[in-house]
Design an enzyme around this catalytic site. Structure first.
Site, PDB file in Angstrom:
ATOM      1  N   GLY A 293     -17.803  34.936 -21.578  1.00  0.00           N
ATOM      2  CA  GLY A 293     -18.918  34.690 -23.329  1.00  0.00           C
ATOM      3  C   GLY A 293     -20.362  35.561 -21.976  1.00  0.00           C
ATOM      4  N   SER A 294     -21.080  34.384 -22.405  1.00  0.00           N
ATOM      5  CA  SER A 294     -22.332  35.029 -22.058  1.00  0.00           C
ATOM      6  C   SER A 294     -23.106  35.802 -20.480  1.00  0.00           C
ATOM      7  CB  SER A 294     -24.083  34.226 -22.186  1.00  0.00           C
ATOM      8  OG  SER A 294     -23.140  33.744 -23.971  1.00  0.00           O
ATOM      9  N   THR A 295     -22.065  35.342 -19.631  1.00  0.00           N
ATOM     10  CA  THR A 295     -23.102  35.740 -17.656  1.00  0.00           C
ATOM     11  C   THR A 295     -22.947  36.870 -18.781  1.00  0.00           C
ATOM     12  OG1 THR A 295     -20.732  35.136 -17.888  1.00  0.00           O
ATOM     13  CG2 THR A 295     -22.034  33.706 -16.985  1.00  0.00           C
TER      14      THR A 295
END
Length: 637
Positions: A293-295
């Site tokens: 995801g966004s990490t």
């Protein structure tokens, strides 16, 4: 035919000569055997007569970085039998069975074996010292109490997947117990004696004692306190959010040392048989793979800044989606973020903005940086069971795959890869090989035998680019989606992550892995913490679930590490549903009855000790904490 005397005498002479030669050969052979082969034959004879009662070496202790013993040995004697020396097997079996509280027949079966030496097992292995003393008092011929040890884990489940456990023969089976079994187990010793053919002790012989060589003591990079804080927060999150799993890692970004590593569900190494094998056999922080995801956007950001493909002050417009290769890729915010800068793209975790960064880089450059940051292959951490993760093959990367990779979808990573890469992005650009071993110590002298050295794999980005990444991610925590990781007094940077899980080959609309990776101080990172929560019940956003966990771990850890607060911290911009901060009151000298009613709505009290008055508190009065945080008070009279 008549034989002459001359012929007879000649024949006699030949016979005498032959006999003399034969006799001389026998004398020479006897002399050779007696004088030259004698010592060797005597040694072989003694070996055939010698019997051994083994004495196990003490397995090396395992410490944290400050010398706190995470596992060590306790004495657990084992009963040995020498069947040939037992005069009355039935009576011996009866008496042993009474003391050991096991079947008399099972003992008798062992005593009647035609072997030189046998363990009374399982009932006679690793027994208590009290039972061993009872057996000694029986003075049974052929029964010996041998020294043995078993592993003791004083903190129960703490760091269980790192430590691992040992089997009945003190052999390491998982964790560092297995990874470093040869160094930890030492060399077995024992008592040996000369035995007659009937199994008795040979008259006039003496026993020989060969002392066992104890294993080396292992010092880990783990910090007992930080590990305890992490596991405390994970336990609370398991109760609060009821997820399937939680994974956590804390790392020193300046050298790759693992300060804490844990997962839930967990187990007690001393009672591992009471748990499902999939719990103790899988070290999730290095084994589990999933879409980050966004990490993962931190990698795209670092690459774009390094290659001058983005200027954070440039404008961008987000309508809520972006068209790529005939597919519409949506932003997490319905309707989009509208007009914003690329810095606000980072703060808002805006998917279309990161797609543009990935397109500006191109697939060759983006995937080159992904590889340089360590994704797609094992980090080489000194633990067993690490997985590689999964990356797109460059030949199969089209416009859509490039776009989704830029915001962390379609690729699969491990938590250890994630935190190692982020550490490189914020520490000045150096990718370190993660490790849990700090040094080895001699069990007798206490001297260090070997120390682990930090290992730089490569420099991925420049220090100047790393500084830009830190400054950008600090604003994410103060102004953007990571606000629930804000720690008053400390400059914290970080990034949220919310990834749909793949269930039966399709993205699930209801199951997510939410995560947050944070670091502090933002201007000179000394601690990076990564938390991933698998399928929490209720709201599923990394900024709401994982960020507060990281915040609590970092707040306690930074104070414990004596990191000085920052005076130039960016002030947090509060937005719904942010958790407000409250000031910790001074409770020292007050009674628990006086303070409980006043603070229970704002803070949670954790009490240590007994008594009616508060002698000290942690954190100190005046510290600002998010509402609902835990304050530990120490009681005494």
């Amino acid at each position: 035919m008549r034989v002459s005397n001359v012929t007879i005498r000649r024949r006699l002479w030949y016979a005498m000569l032959g006999g003399t030669v034969l006799f001389a050969a026998l004398i020479i052979r006897l002399a050779y055997v007696q004088l030259w082969m004698g010592p060797d034959l005597a040694e072989k004879a003694e070996e055939s007569w010698r019997r051994n009662i083994p004495f196990e070496a003490k397995r090396g202790e395992v410490w944290d970085r400050n010398g706190v013993k995470l596992t060590y040995n306790v004495s657990t004697p084992t009963i040995m039998a020498i069947p040939a020396q037992i005069k009355d097997p039935e009576d011996t079996a009866r008496q042993l069975a009474q003391v050991l509280q096991i079947s008399e027949q099972s003992v008798l079966d062992i005593l009647k074996k035609r072997s030189m030496i046998e363990r009374i097992q399982p009932g006679g292995r690793k027994i208590s010292p009290e039972k061993a003393e009872e057996v000694n008092k029986l003075k049974l011929p052929g029964i010996v109490v041998a020294e043995d040890n078993k592993r003791y884990y004083p903190f129960g489940t703490l760091a269980s997947h790192i430590l691992g456990f040992t089997g009945i023969d003190n052999q390491g089976l998982t964790g560092v117990e297995a990874s470093y079994n040869n160094l930890l187990q030492g060399i077995r010793g024992g008592v040996s004696f000369l035995s007659t053919a009937s199994g008795g002790t040979m008259p006039g012989s003496t026993d020989q004692y060969n002392a066992p060589q104890d294993g080396l003591n292992l010092q880990l990079t783990l910090d007992h306190y930080i590990q305890s804080v992490m596991e405390r927060e994970m336990d609370q999150a398991m109760v609060q959010h009821q997820p399937d799993r939680i994974i956590g890692i804390a790392m020193d970004p300046t050298n790759g040392e693992i300060l804490a590593m844990a997962s839930r569900p967990t187990y007690d190494p001393g009672k591992f048989r009471e748990y499902p094998s999939e719990v103790y056999n899988r070290n999730l922080p290095i084994w589990m793979t999933y879409e980050p995801g966004s990490t993962f956007k931190i990698i795209t950001l670092a690459a774009a800044l390094q290659e001058n493909k983005v200027n954070l002050s440039d404008p961008f417009y987000d309508p809520g989606y972006i068209e790529v290769g005939g597919a519409r890729l949506r932003c997490w915010k319905r309707g989009g973020h509208g007009s914003e800068t690329f810095q606000q793209v980072v703060e808002n975790s805006c998917n279309p903005g990161f797609v543009v960064m990935g397109q500006n880089l191109g697939k060759e450059t983006l995937f080159d940086y992904i590889g340089k940051f360590g994704f797609g292959k094992k980090t080489g951490i000194d633990l067993m069971g690490e997985e590689n993760g999964i990356m797109f093959k460059p030949s199969r990367v089209g416009p859509v795959e490039l776009a989704t990779t830029a915001f962390g979808q379609g690729v699969s990573v491990t938590p250890i890869q994630q935190i190692t890469a982020v550490s490189a992005a914020v520490n000045g650009g150096k990718l370190y090989k993660p490790h849990v071993t700090k040094g080895w110590y001699h069990p007798v002298t206490g001297e260090m035998v070997e120390s682990a050295k930090p290992e730089v794999v490569r420099e991925v980005i420049s220090p100047e680019t790393s500084q830009k990444v830190r400054e950008s991610l600090e604003k994410v925590v103060a102004l953007g989606t990571g606000r629930n990781a804000f720690v008053d007094g400390y400059r914290v940077g970080g990034k949220t992550g919310t990834a749909q899980k793949v269930v039966n080959g399709r993205y699930s609309a209801s199951e997510h892995i939410v995560s947050f990776v944070g670091f502090a101080p933002a201007d000179n990172p000394k601690l990076v913490v990564y938390i991933a929560v698998d399928n929490p019940k209720g709201i599923q956003f990394g900024g709401l679930i994982a960020a507060p966990i990281v915040r609590n771990i970092m707040a306690d850890s930074l104070r414990y590490m004596k990191v000085e607060p920052s005076k130039d911290q960016i002030q947090k911009e509060y937005k719904y549903p942010d958790i407000p901060d409250v000031e910790v009151p001074n409770m020292v000298g007050m009674t628990i009855q006086d303070i409980y009613e006043d603070i229970r709505s704002d803070l949670v009290l954790a009490k240590s000790g007994t008594g009616s008055k508060v002698m000290s508190q942690l954190p100190a009065a005046g510290t600002r904490l998010p509402q609902g945080s835990t304050v530990r008070i120490y009681l005494s009279d």
